[in-house]
Every structure is written in structure tokens, then in C-alpha cells.
Design an enzyme around this catalytic site. Structure first.
Site, PDB file in Angstrom:
ATOM      1  N   THR A  11       0.917  -1.053  -0.091  1.00 19.30           N
ATOM      2  CA  THR A  11       0.164   0.174  -0.216  1.00 19.30           C
ATOM      3  C   THR A  11       1.012   1.610   0.158  1.00 19.30           C
ATOM      4  OG1 THR A  11      -1.833  -1.075   1.214  1.00 19.30           O
ATOM      5  CG2 THR A  11      -1.426   1.313   1.328  1.00 19.30           C
ATOM      6  N   SER A  53       1.463  -7.357  -0.989  1.00 17.15           N
ATOM      7  CA  SER A  53       2.485  -8.121  -0.362  1.00 17.15           C
ATOM      8  C   SER A  53       1.071  -9.492   0.161  1.00 17.15           C
ATOM      9  CB  SER A  53       2.236  -7.553   1.632  1.00 17.15           C
ATOM     10  OG  SER A  53       0.981  -7.274   2.003  1.00 17.15           O
ATOM     11  N   THR A  86       1.054  -4.825   4.081  1.00 19.13           N
ATOM     12  CA  THR A  86       0.058  -4.263   5.408  1.00 19.13           C
ATOM     13  C   THR A  86      -0.090  -6.083   5.373  1.00 19.13           C
ATOM     14  OG1 THR A  86      -1.574  -3.439   5.259  1.00 19.13           O
ATOM     15  CG2 THR A  86       0.783  -2.775   6.209  1.00 19.13           C
ATOM     16  N   ASP A  87      -0.086  -6.362   4.288  1.00 13.08           N
ATOM     17  CA  ASP A  87      -1.474  -7.723   5.095  1.00 13.08           C
ATOM     18  C   ASP A  87      -0.710  -9.107   5.080  1.00 13.08           C
ATOM     19  OD1 ASP A  87      -3.825  -6.569   4.061  1.00 13.08           O
ATOM     20  OD2 ASP A  87      -3.541  -7.836   2.502  1.00 13.08           O
TER      21      ASP A  87
END
Length: 339
Positions: A11, A53, A86-87
Site C-alpha cells: 500500500t 503483500s 501490511t497484509d
């Protein structure tokens, strides 16, 4: 201080498009957008990958790990910052911490809001990562960390706990290693690797995660074995329990030689075998299942795959030479989870 930034997408590097947000910006652009980063020292930027990610693959993880290892051997590198989605940021951090024992501190950071959104948090998170990099490098601290929203979390405990909030990461049960504010970095406990080291490991073995819950049965777990799983992680309930039908399947699976690790879908707390019955944790332990402790299922999956590659002859397609070697491998595998 010399900092190398490894860009991987996410992101923090994404902009909107007709088909939805996609990573379009390179690491160089992310750094140039935050001139304050130059106050921390000299910066070099490399692009290792360019993907969201949730598309992170085992091959990409190992590519990042190889570059981190090379930079750790370079005396001219004082810290490494990895920009990441972030995932799966916590998984990449855990993988690096489990497979490497670098003396150079590594910080993963990213954003919940894109650069083209109002109040993007990427620049502030980069500043936190760089501030922590200087503080940790000056103190001679190595290890892998997640730097996000003014906090620095150990890779072992970092967990994404909110889908969209800026304070997306937490360390359930232990808290962050350090915090960052206008006064600088405040170290709360000694920064270091807090992950069990698994040497000479790879992600070659196949490990699937299956969940338990009201009405869940063994069919997904059976399909995982049919698909060639080398091991299973069961995301159980509470202290580490599963339904009766899934429990009976776990027992037979362990008896047949496939390792099973039981985790808990609870956000905090340890798995603790207590209950009897077909799916109770104590029954599963007596049958030979292993337990993840306070490691969440997504990290337990990585840990089991890495451990199998090292202790069960999976790496490079090797087979154990005799029964004694196989037994020794099983004991080391069990000790890694239950020790």
C-alpha cells in the site's frame, strides 16, 4: 549511518487505478517524498519486488532473505529498511527473524493509506523506521522488527490486528520493543531477535492451515493431505481444541507420520492442552500433536515448513538415511514447538 531500503511494493507504494489500487511507485520515490530521512544518514535504495503483500510467494520471501543476508555481510550497511504491504508484513518479518541471525537491524514498514489518499501514513512510518534504525544500530542491536504508527514490534510477536486503522500492529501479551515520538526513540526492552532460530531452512515443504469452529469437520484437512501436505496447522479454538471429527482425523494423521501443530484463533494467550474428549487439547497432545504456544497459525505454518526442511529431510528432496536419523528429526521438530 548507511541505510539500505529494499522496496517490495504494498500500500505504501500503491496508487488507485480503474481496476483498484496497485503498487506503482518504486522505493526511490518513497524515499524522495520524505526529505527528513536524509537527516539520518546516507540512503541507498533497491527494488526487490513490486507486488501487494497478499501476493507474496515463498520465492519472493527467500529472495528478500538472501538480499538481507548479503547486506548483513556488508560492513558498510548499518541498517536495512524493507517497505512492504501490511497484509503479510508480520509473516515476512517472522521468516527473516527465524532464518537469519543478522547483526544488522532490519525494519519492515509500510502504510494503511496510499500516497494518493488523504493523510497517508507512509512518510511517518518511514521516519519511525529510520529513527529506530539509528537508535538500534548505535546500540549494536540486531534482529528483525516491524516499525509502524510510532511503535517498533519484535518480529516474533508483531501481529496485524486491524484491517484499516493506522495503529494496525500490536504485540499481544508483550507490547512493543520501542516507541517513537517527537522526543525520539524510547527503548522499552533490549532489541534483539526473539524468534527460535531454524538453521539452513527453506519453505520447500508444503504446510496447510485448516480451521476449527462450530460444525467444522475433517474434510478440508483430508483434502490438504490429498493435495500432498507435508504437515498441517490446525487453527483451533480456545486453549487449542477442535471438533470431535477433526480431532479424530488429527489423531490418525499424526499416527500415520504427518506432523500436526495446533494453534488458537484467539488473538492473545497460549495454547494449553487441558481438555479430554475426541477434540480436546489433552487428547490431541497424547496422540502426538504439537502446539503453537502463543504463535498465531499464519506464523506456525511458516515455522513448521522451515522446521520440516531442516529436521525431516525435506530440503533439496533429501531422504533420511535410516530410522535413527528420522527419529532424531522428529524429536528436534517436537522440541522446537513443545520445548
Amino acid at each position: 549511518m548507511n541505510v539500505t531500503v529494499l522496496g517490495t511494493g504494498g500500500t505504501i507504494a500503491s496508487t488507485d487505478s480503474e481496476t483498484g489500487a496497485v503498487p506503482t511507485e518504486r522505493g526511490t520515490e518513497l524515499v524522495e517524498r520524505v526529505p527528513a530521512l536524509r537527516e539520518y544518514g546516507d540512503i541507498s535504495v533497491e527494488q526487490v519486488a513490486q507486488l501487494p503483500s497478499y501476493e507474496m510467494t515463498a520465492e519472493t520471501l527467500e529472495l528478500v532473505g538472501e538480499r538481507v543476508a548479503e547486506l548483513d555481510d556488508d560492513s558498510g550497511t548499518d541498517a536495512i529498511v524493507v517497505t512492504h504491504g501490511t497484509d503479510t508484513m508480520a509473516e515476512t518479518a517472522y521468516f527473516l527473524d527465524a532464518t537469519r541471525r543478522q547483526t544488522t537491524p532490519v525494519f519492515l514498514t509500510g502504510a494503511q493509506r496510499r500516497p494518493d489518499e488523504r493523510s497517508s501514513d507512509g512518510p511517518a512510518n518511514l521516519v519511525t523506521a529510520f529513527a529506530a534504525a539509528r537508535a538500534f544500530a548505535d546500540g549494536g542491536h540486531g534482529g528483525t522488527f516491524v516499525a509502524f504508527d510510532g511503535a517498533v514490534h519484535s518480529a516474533r510477536y508483531a501481529t496485524k490486528v486491524h484491517t484499516s486503522a493506522l495503529d494496525a500492529f500490536s504485540s499481544p501479551g508483550v507490547g512493543p520493543v520501542a516507541t517513537h515520538d517527537r522526543e525520539g526513540v524510547r527503548i522499552l526492552r533490549r532489541p534483539r531477535s526473539e524468534t527460535e532460530h531454524i538453521p539452513d531452512a527453506s519453505l520447500d515443504p508444503t504446510v496447510f492451515v485448516v480451521g476449527s469452529g462450530a460444525g467444522a469437520d475433517e474434510r478440508l484437512a483430508a483434502a490438504a493431505l490429498d493435495a500432498g501436505a507435508d504437515g498441517l496447522v490446525v487453527n483451533g479454538t480456545g486453549l487449542g481444541n477442535v471438533t470431535a471429527s477433526l480431532g479424530e482425523f488429527v489423531e490418525s494423521t499424526v499416527r500415520n507420520g504427518t506432523p500436526v501443530v495446533v494453534a488458537s484463533r484467539c488473538v492473545a494467550g497460549r495454547t494449553t492442552p487441558v481438555y479430554g474428549g475426541a477434540g480436546g487439547g489433552e487428547t490431541l497432545r497424547n496422540a502426538g500433536a504439537m502446539f503453537a504456544g502463543d504463535l498465531p497459525a499464519h506464523k506456525a505454518r511458516l515455522k513448521l515448513a522451515l522446521a520440516l526442511s531442516t529436521y525431516s529431510g525435506e530440503k533439496d528432496g533429501r531422504e533420511e538415511s535410516d530410522g535413527d536419523d528420522e527419529s532424531d528429526g522428529h524429536e528436534k521438530l517436537r522440541a522446537l514447538f513443545d520445548g
